[in-house]
Write an enzyme that holds these catalytic residues in place. Structure first.
Site, mmCIF file in Angstrom:
data_model
loop_
_atom_site.group_PDB
_atom_site.id
_atom_site.type_symbol
_atom_site.label_atom_id
_atom_site.label_comp_id
_atom_site.label_asym_id
_atom_site.label_seq_id
_atom_site.Cartn_x
_atom_site.Cartn_y
_atom_site.Cartn_z
ATOM 1 N N PRO A 2 0.501 23.483 -4.983
ATOM 2 C CA PRO A 2 -0.489 22.414 -4.827
ATOM 3 C C PRO A 2 -1.833 23.004 -4.405
ATOM 4 C CG PRO A 2 1.585 21.799 -3.793
ATOM 5 C CD PRO A 2 1.710 23.242 -4.175
ATOM 6 N N GLU A 3 -2.880 22.680 -5.151
ATOM 7 C CA GLU A 3 -4.206 23.192 -4.861
ATOM 8 C C GLU A 3 -5.056 22.062 -4.296
ATOM 9 O OE1 GLU A 3 -5.554 25.206 -8.391
ATOM 10 O OE2 GLU A 3 -3.836 26.551 -8.412
ATOM 11 N N HIS A 91 16.217 19.120 -0.158
ATOM 12 C CA HIS A 91 14.999 19.811 0.264
ATOM 13 C C HIS A 91 14.050 18.930 1.072
ATOM 14 C CE1 HIS A 91 16.276 23.160 -2.150
ATOM 15 N NE2 HIS A 91 16.281 22.430 -3.250
ATOM 16 N N ARG A 113 10.996 25.602 -1.414
ATOM 17 C CA ARG A 113 10.901 27.028 -1.083
ATOM 18 C C ARG A 113 10.676 27.300 0.401
ATOM 19 N NH1 ARG A 113 7.436 29.926 -5.954
ATOM 20 N NH2 ARG A 113 8.383 28.814 -7.698
#
Length: 274
Positions: A2-3, A91, A113
């Site tokens: 995500p930017e 998650h 992650r």
């Protein structure tokens, strides 16, 4: 990852719903993400009201009267607003539960992650090491062609990885650096210090326009990113070059080239970008 546009889309999704609401619970399902999760967070936040949600670079800051909760989405994280009773999936590592219109609503962090971060900052958040060294925000007047010319003077490094240096300008990640350089007609391999002020006067508006268009489109839904309401962004449908190696340029028809810069994929049109 995500930017800036994805993080800003997330901020805009959660701020109107949660601002002014009271924290009524905290659920922590793992001891750590990139860093250990704050201890006794329910005691710290329970009963407090959210004053606002801001963004600095790719970091979100939840503003409470006595401090800020810093959230970073890492490589694959997302924040969603879900009913507080919704069963957590594999998650889903963290829930911050608010009372919204007399109903419990969870702000849920999903991070496959575990490269994201949740930190409690009791003092001035801008003095924290993660934020203190960040560069200018690209969507503000701080980023101008004149400022960027001074910042780049003498640099032999290529312009594309230079734009991605968060110590200079925050939030221009890999996708948006490639797209901005295409809009400005600048070869990503060009030495940053050799770009004229006139060309930077094209590049700066191109950066701002690219980021603004991405935010308007809900960001780019690559891999794991989803918006706060669970929907996908669609800016990837508007890419001129990113991820289009070997395909024809949408402007001139020339084949899009792909190369590696700083271990990241770069896409450009050698005919449109010189």
């Amino acid at each position: 990852m995500p930017e800036l546009p994805e993080v800003e889309v997330t901020r805009r999704g959660i701020a109107p719903v949660l601002t002014g609401s009271r924290v009524c619970g905290v659920i922590v399902r793992v001891p750590a993400l990139r860093y250990p999760l704050p201890e006794k967070l329910e005691r710290i936040l329970g009963g407090h009201y959210l004053a606002g949600v801001s963004r600095r670079g790719k970091y979100l800051l939840l503003d409470f009267s006595h401090g800020h909760l810093l959230i970073h989405l890492g490589m694959s994280g997302s924040l969603r607003l879900v009913p507080a009773g919704l069963a957590a999936e594999k998650h889903d590592h963290f829930d911050l539960i608010f009372t919204v219109k007399d109903k419990p609503v969870a702000l849920r962090l999903r991070d496959p992650r575990r490269f994201g971060a949740i930190l409690w900052l009791p003092g001035d958040p801008m003095r924290h090491p993660l934020l203190a060294s960040l560069g200018v925000e690209p969507l503000t007047e701080e980023l101008s062609a004149a400022w960027l010319k001074g910042e780049l003077t003498g640099l032999a490094a290529a312009i594309k990885p230079t734009l991605m240096d968060s110590h200079r300008v925050v939030g221009i990640g890999n996708i948006y650096a490639s797209e901005s350089l295409f809009r400005a007609g600048i070869d990503p391999r060009t030495a940053a210090g050799r770009i004229s002020l006139k060309r930077l006067e094209r590049l700066v508006p191109a950066i701002k326009a690219t980021l603004a268009a991405a935010i308007e489109a809900g960001g780019s839904s690559l891999r794991d990113f989803i918006r706060a309401d669970g929907s996908s962004g669609y800016f990837q449908q508007q890419y001129f070059v990113y991820g289009r190696g070997g395909e024809p340029c949408l402007v001139c028809g020339h084949s899009i080239r792909e190369l590696r810069q700083g271990q990241r994929a770069t896409f450009f049109c050698a005919r449109c970008q010189r």
